[in-house]
Design an enzyme around this catalytic site. Structure first.
Site, PDB file in Angstrom:
ATOM      1  N   SER A  83       0.829  -1.197   0.000  1.00  0.00           N
ATOM      2  CA  SER A  83       0.000   0.000   0.000  1.00  0.00           C
ATOM      3  C   SER A  83       0.873   1.261   0.000  1.00  0.00           C
ATOM      4  CB  SER A  83      -0.963  -0.044   1.197  1.00  0.00           C
ATOM      5  OG  SER A  83      -1.989   0.910   1.046  1.00  0.00           O
ATOM      6  N   ASP A 238      -9.062  -3.561  -5.600  1.00  0.00           N
ATOM      7  CA  ASP A 238      -8.977  -4.425  -4.404  1.00  0.00           C
ATOM      8  C   ASP A 238      -9.680  -3.810  -3.204  1.00  0.00           C
ATOM      9  OD1 ASP A 238      -7.308  -2.416  -3.493  1.00  0.00           O
ATOM     10  OD2 ASP A 238      -5.498  -3.629  -3.445  1.00  0.00           O
ATOM     11  N   HIS A 260      -7.364  -5.844  -0.727  1.00  0.00           N
ATOM     12  CA  HIS A 260      -6.214  -5.043  -0.308  1.00  0.00           C
ATOM     13  C   HIS A 260      -5.534  -5.592   0.940  1.00  0.00           C
ATOM     14  CE1 HIS A 260      -3.892  -1.346  -0.650  1.00  0.00           C
ATOM     15  NE2 HIS A 260      -4.005  -1.157   0.656  1.00  0.00           N
ATOM     16  N   HIS A 266      -4.273 -11.052   5.654  1.00  0.00           N
ATOM     17  CA  HIS A 266      -5.348 -10.878   6.635  1.00  0.00           C
ATOM     18  C   HIS A 266      -6.625 -11.488   6.079  1.00  0.00           C
ATOM     19  CE1 HIS A 266      -3.369  -8.480   9.770  1.00  0.00           C
ATOM     20  NE2 HIS A 266      -2.562  -8.163   8.775  1.00  0.00           N
TER      21      HIS A 266
END
Length: 293
Positions: A83, A238, A260, A266
């Protein structure tokens, strides 16, 4: 002992907005550092501001890079940024290419984030809602840094938001264009100023009805909500970053079936995994090793 991912240079995993190293049993890069280490890689997770602009975070990253080089005796490092961490890594490589062997962008908003654009539009500069939102998110960032033992790091949520918008990243790219594609959706140069550039990312695929038990994952649901506000890459994003916006250098793939946050592993525990993010990181480290990096 497995040394298949034992890269010549150490790997630094660079977190994104509101990122952290470890909070109790929780890691930002969930299981990724361990997976890389088990395959022979030397891995570090530098702690930088949870929320700030790309340049401020980039300068903090450079301090960590010098520290790792001193600690390990390595001359350079491989940076893998998730990111906003991708933009942070790009700054470090552009300003100190002698310290960076490669930059890998994972779900990086290299041409801006439409999610950030929508949030920026929701808070008119100078108004009370913007002031309140800025104060609250900055306080949250300060809290994250404090509980990880890094309360000295400066936090500024609105500067972080501005740095992630299409306008903010466009200005950033004028100063640091290394690895950017010349045409939207294309690939950029893999090798610039003695630094290798790579990227990979995912998109949300299928309808909500096809999600099965993944509908119980609040993080995935949040990504779906954010993705619904996209006006340019409406079908291929995403939740935070559009597919083509993520392109940098040699694009390994930009349509993995991952949102994302999936790209930092995660995932809801009940979700059936079609792509294992841990494998993607290990395989990428092997690619770096094969390049002599």
């Amino acid at each position: 002992m497995d040394d298949s991912a034992n890269t010549h240079y150490p790997i630094l995993l660079v977190h994104g907005l509101f990122g952290f190293g470890r909070i109790g049993p929780f890691n930002y890069f969930k299981g990724i550092k361990d997976a890389l280490a088990e395959s022979g890689a030397r891995v570090f997770v530098p702690i930088i501001s949870a929320a700030n602009n790309n340049e401020t975070r980039g300068e903090q990253l450079l301090e960590h890079i010098r520290r790792v080089c001193t600690q390990t005796g390595a001359q350079r490092v491989n940076l893998i940024g998730h990111s906003q961490g991708a933009l942070t890594a790009r700054y470090a490589a552009a300003t100190a290419p002698h310290l960076v062997a490669s930059v890998t962008s994972v779900s990086g908003p290299n041409h801006g984030s439409e999610a950030a654009d929508r949030m920026r539009q929701a808070f008119v500069p100078g108004t009370l809602p913007e002031t309140i939102a800025g104060a609250l998110t900055t306080a949250f960032s300060t809290f994250l840094s404090a509980i990880t033992g890094h309360s000295q790091l400066p936090q500024h949520a609105l500067e972080a938001l501005n740095a992630l918008t299409t306008e903010g990243v466009t200005a950033f790219n004028l100063k640091y264009p290394q690895g950017l594609p010349e045409t939207r959706g294309g690939m950029g140069a893999e090798y610039v100023n003695d630094v290798f550039y790579y990227s990979w990312s995912g998109i949300i695929k299928g309808s909500r009805l096809s999600e099965s038990l993944n509908l119980l994952d609040p993080l995935h649901n949040a990504c779906r909500v954010f993705g619904s506000f996209f006006t340019r890459e409406t079908k291929e994003n995403d939740g935070m970053v559009g597919r083509f916006s993520s392109h940098l250098g040699h694009v390994i793939r930009s349509d993995y079936p991952l949102d994302h946050l999936d790209t930092i592993n995660h995932l809801a525990p009940m979700r059936k995994k079609t792509v294992n993010p841990l494998t993607l990181y290990v395989e990428h480290a092997k690619l770096l090793k094969n390049k002599g990096l």
